[in-house]
Scaffold this motif. Structure first.
Motif, mmCIF file in Angstrom:
data_model
loop_
_atom_site.group_PDB
_atom_site.id
_atom_site.type_symbol
_atom_site.label_atom_id
_atom_site.label_comp_id
_atom_site.label_asym_id
_atom_site.label_seq_id
_atom_site.Cartn_x
_atom_site.Cartn_y
_atom_site.Cartn_z
ATOM 1 N N GLY A 77 0.801 -1.215 0.000
ATOM 2 C CA GLY A 77 0.000 0.000 0.000
ATOM 3 C C GLY A 77 0.834 1.266 0.000
ATOM 4 N N GLY A 78 2.151 1.116 -0.020
ATOM 5 C CA GLY A 78 3.043 2.275 -0.123
ATOM 6 C C GLY A 78 3.664 2.739 1.183
ATOM 7 N N MET A 79 3.478 1.992 2.252
ATOM 8 C CA MET A 79 4.037 2.406 3.544
ATOM 9 C C MET A 79 5.462 1.907 3.731
ATOM 10 S SD MET A 79 0.938 1.832 6.216
ATOM 11 C CE MET A 79 -0.371 3.009 6.352
ATOM 12 N N ASP A 80 6.258 2.688 4.460
ATOM 13 C CA ASP A 80 7.589 2.237 4.844
ATOM 14 C C ASP A 80 7.529 1.759 6.297
ATOM 15 O OD1 ASP A 80 7.552 4.536 6.438
ATOM 16 O OD2 ASP A 80 9.065 5.595 5.276
ATOM 17 N N PHE A 81 8.680 1.365 6.856
ATOM 18 C CA PHE A 81 8.680 0.797 8.204
ATOM 19 C C PHE A 81 8.113 1.774 9.235
ATOM 20 C CE2 PHE A 81 10.474 -0.099 12.363
ATOM 21 C CZ PHE A 81 10.056 -1.405 12.540
ATOM 22 N N SER A 82 8.491 3.043 9.145
ATOM 23 C CA SER A 82 7.999 4.036 10.113
ATOM 24 C C SER A 82 6.492 4.168 10.069
ATOM 25 C CB SER A 82 8.636 5.400 9.834
ATOM 26 O OG SER A 82 10.025 5.325 9.960
ATOM 27 N N ASP A 83 5.937 4.182 8.847
ATOM 28 C CA ASP A 83 4.484 4.267 8.697
ATOM 29 C C ASP A 83 3.799 3.046 9.299
ATOM 30 O OD1 ASP A 83 4.766 6.641 7.211
ATOM 31 O OD2 ASP A 83 4.874 5.534 5.315
ATOM 32 N N ILE A 84 4.356 1.881 9.012
ATOM 33 C CA ILE A 84 3.793 0.627 9.511
ATOM 34 C C ILE A 84 3.889 0.569 11.032
ATOM 35 C CG2 ILE A 84 4.117 -1.886 9.541
ATOM 36 C CD1 ILE A 84 4.969 -1.580 6.555
ATOM 37 N N GLN A 85 4.979 1.054 11.554
ATOM 38 C CA GLN A 85 5.159 1.082 13.002
ATOM 39 C C GLN A 85 4.075 1.938 13.661
ATOM 40 O OE1 GLN A 85 8.958 2.684 14.310
ATOM 41 N NE2 GLN A 85 9.094 1.071 15.839
ATOM 42 N N LEU A 86 3.796 3.087 13.083
ATOM 43 C CA LEU A 86 2.748 3.955 13.629
ATOM 44 C C LEU A 86 1.357 3.348 13.454
ATOM 45 C CD1 LEU A 86 3.957 7.476 12.468
ATOM 46 C CD2 LEU A 86 3.809 6.634 14.818
ATOM 47 N N GLU A 87 1.112 2.775 12.293
ATOM 48 C CA GLU A 87 -0.211 2.230 11.966
ATOM 49 C C GLU A 87 -0.542 0.959 12.756
ATOM 50 O OE1 GLU A 87 -3.847 2.017 9.797
ATOM 51 O OE2 GLU A 87 -2.363 3.615 9.765
ATOM 52 N N LEU A 88 0.430 0.028 12.828
ATOM 53 C CA LEU A 88 0.169 -1.285 13.424
ATOM 54 C C LEU A 88 0.753 -1.471 14.826
ATOM 55 C CD1 LEU A 88 0.817 -3.534 10.282
ATOM 56 C CD2 LEU A 88 -1.366 -2.641 11.128
ATOM 57 N N GLY A 89 1.674 -0.610 15.211
ATOM 58 C CA GLY A 89 2.293 -0.736 16.527
ATOM 59 C C GLY A 89 3.470 -1.699 16.574
ATOM 60 N N VAL A 90 3.928 -2.143 15.418
ATOM 61 C CA VAL A 90 5.053 -3.092 15.350
ATOM 62 C C VAL A 90 6.289 -2.468 15.988
ATOM 63 C CG1 VAL A 90 6.611 -4.282 13.753
ATOM 64 C CG2 VAL A 90 4.186 -4.176 13.266
ATOM 65 N N ALA A 91 6.968 -3.235 16.812
ATOM 66 C CA ALA A 91 8.226 -2.829 17.457
ATOM 67 C C ALA A 91 8.079 -1.574 18.319
ATOM 68 C CB ALA A 91 9.328 -2.640 16.411
ATOM 69 N N THR A 92 6.912 -1.409 18.936
ATOM 70 C CA THR A 92 6.715 -0.255 19.816
ATOM 71 C C THR A 92 6.583 -0.646 21.285
ATOM 72 O OG1 THR A 92 4.308 -0.298 19.512
ATOM 73 C CG2 THR A 92 5.580 1.115 18.014
ATOM 74 N N GLN A 93 6.542 -1.953 21.560
ATOM 75 C CA GLN A 93 6.399 -2.368 22.945
ATOM 76 C C GLN A 93 7.684 -3.046 23.417
ATOM 77 O OE1 GLN A 93 2.525 -3.582 23.825
ATOM 78 N NE2 GLN A 93 2.962 -4.187 25.912
ATOM 79 N N CYS A 94 7.840 -4.330 23.198
ATOM 80 C CA CYS A 94 9.040 -5.018 23.692
ATOM 81 C C CYS A 94 10.213 -4.904 22.713
ATOM 82 C CB CYS A 94 8.752 -6.483 24.004
ATOM 83 S SG CYS A 94 8.650 -7.565 22.565
ATOM 84 N N ILE A 105 10.993 -8.149 6.586
ATOM 85 C CA ILE A 105 9.803 -8.337 5.744
ATOM 86 C C ILE A 105 9.546 -7.091 4.912
ATOM 87 C CG2 ILE A 105 7.296 -8.681 5.778
ATOM 88 C CD1 ILE A 105 7.814 -10.444 8.309
ATOM 89 N N VAL A 106 9.669 -5.921 5.517
ATOM 90 C CA VAL A 106 9.496 -4.674 4.771
ATOM 91 C C VAL A 106 10.524 -4.592 3.642
ATOM 92 C CG1 VAL A 106 9.702 -2.156 4.897
ATOM 93 C CG2 VAL A 106 8.432 -3.398 6.663
ATOM 94 N N ALA A 107 11.759 -4.940 3.928
ATOM 95 C CA ALA A 107 12.807 -4.897 2.906
ATOM 96 C C ALA A 107 12.520 -5.871 1.775
ATOM 97 C CB ALA A 107 14.164 -5.199 3.533
ATOM 98 N N GLN A 108 12.063 -7.068 2.103
ATOM 99 C CA GLN A 108 11.749 -8.064 1.073
ATOM 100 C C GLN A 108 10.591 -7.590 0.205
ATOM 101 O OE1 GLN A 108 10.973 -11.724 3.112
ATOM 102 N NE2 GLN A 108 13.124 -12.159 3.466
ATOM 103 N N CYS A 109 9.600 -7.009 0.817
ATOM 104 C CA CYS A 109 8.440 -6.544 0.061
ATOM 105 C C CYS A 109 8.768 -5.301 -0.761
ATOM 106 C CB CYS A 109 7.293 -6.208 1.003
ATOM 107 S SG CYS A 109 6.606 -7.623 1.833
ATOM 108 N N SER A 110 9.664 -4.488 -0.263
ATOM 109 C CA SER A 110 10.023 -3.254 -0.940
ATOM 110 C C SER A 110 11.014 -3.483 -2.070
ATOM 111 C CB SER A 110 10.659 -2.273 0.057
ATOM 112 O OG SER A 110 9.751 -1.971 1.071
ATOM 113 N N ALA A 111 11.631 -4.652 -2.099
ATOM 114 C CA ALA A 111 12.644 -4.939 -3.115
ATOM 115 C C ALA A 111 12.022 -4.909 -4.510
ATOM 116 C CB ALA A 111 13.304 -6.277 -2.825
ATOM 117 N N THR A 112 12.307 -5.841 -5.325
ATOM 118 C CA THR A 112 11.840 -5.818 -6.712
ATOM 119 C C THR A 112 10.415 -6.296 -6.865
ATOM 120 O OG1 THR A 112 12.763 -8.014 -7.056
ATOM 121 C CG2 THR A 112 14.158 -6.140 -7.622
ATOM 122 N N SER A 113 9.945 -7.121 -5.962
ATOM 123 C CA SER A 113 8.609 -7.690 -6.091
ATOM 124 C C SER A 113 7.690 -7.116 -5.030
ATOM 125 C CB SER A 113 8.681 -9.209 -5.930
ATOM 126 O OG SER A 113 7.396 -9.753 -5.941
#
Length: 82
Positions: free
Chosen positions: A20-37, A47-55
């Motif tokens: 959908g065009g989000m980078d790690f920072s956007d995903i972190q804010l949207e989903l809360g990933v890596a914001t607790q422990c 995963i973000v890097a793999q998805c952002s690569a060529t495919s």
């Protein structure tokens, strides 16, 4: 697979947001990933890097499903991965 246990975020959730065009920072804010422990940060960033690569579809889905990512791929459509 669940990547962030604290916020119950899966690899598919992350991949969908990257497509959908989000980078790690956007995903972190949207989903809360890596914001607790923080234990999921390296996996989530990978995963973000793999998805952002060529495919736009995460290579991790295709590796796990063994589908190769062809036109009939259920992974690409967000369907079940093995």
């Amino acid at each position: 697979m669940i990547v962030c246990v604290c916020h119950r975020v899966s690899d598919r959730d992350i991949a969908r947001h990257v497509r959908g065009g989000m980078d790690f920072s956007d995903i972190q804010l949207e989903l809360g990933v890596a914001t607790q422990c923080g234990q999921c940060e390296s996996c989530a960033r990978e995963i973000v890097a793999q998805c952002s690569a060529t495919s736009p579809v995460a290579a991790i889905h295709h590796e796990r499903a063994g589908c190769g990512g062809g036109a009939g791929c259920a992974c690409a459509a967000g369907g079940p991965a093995a």
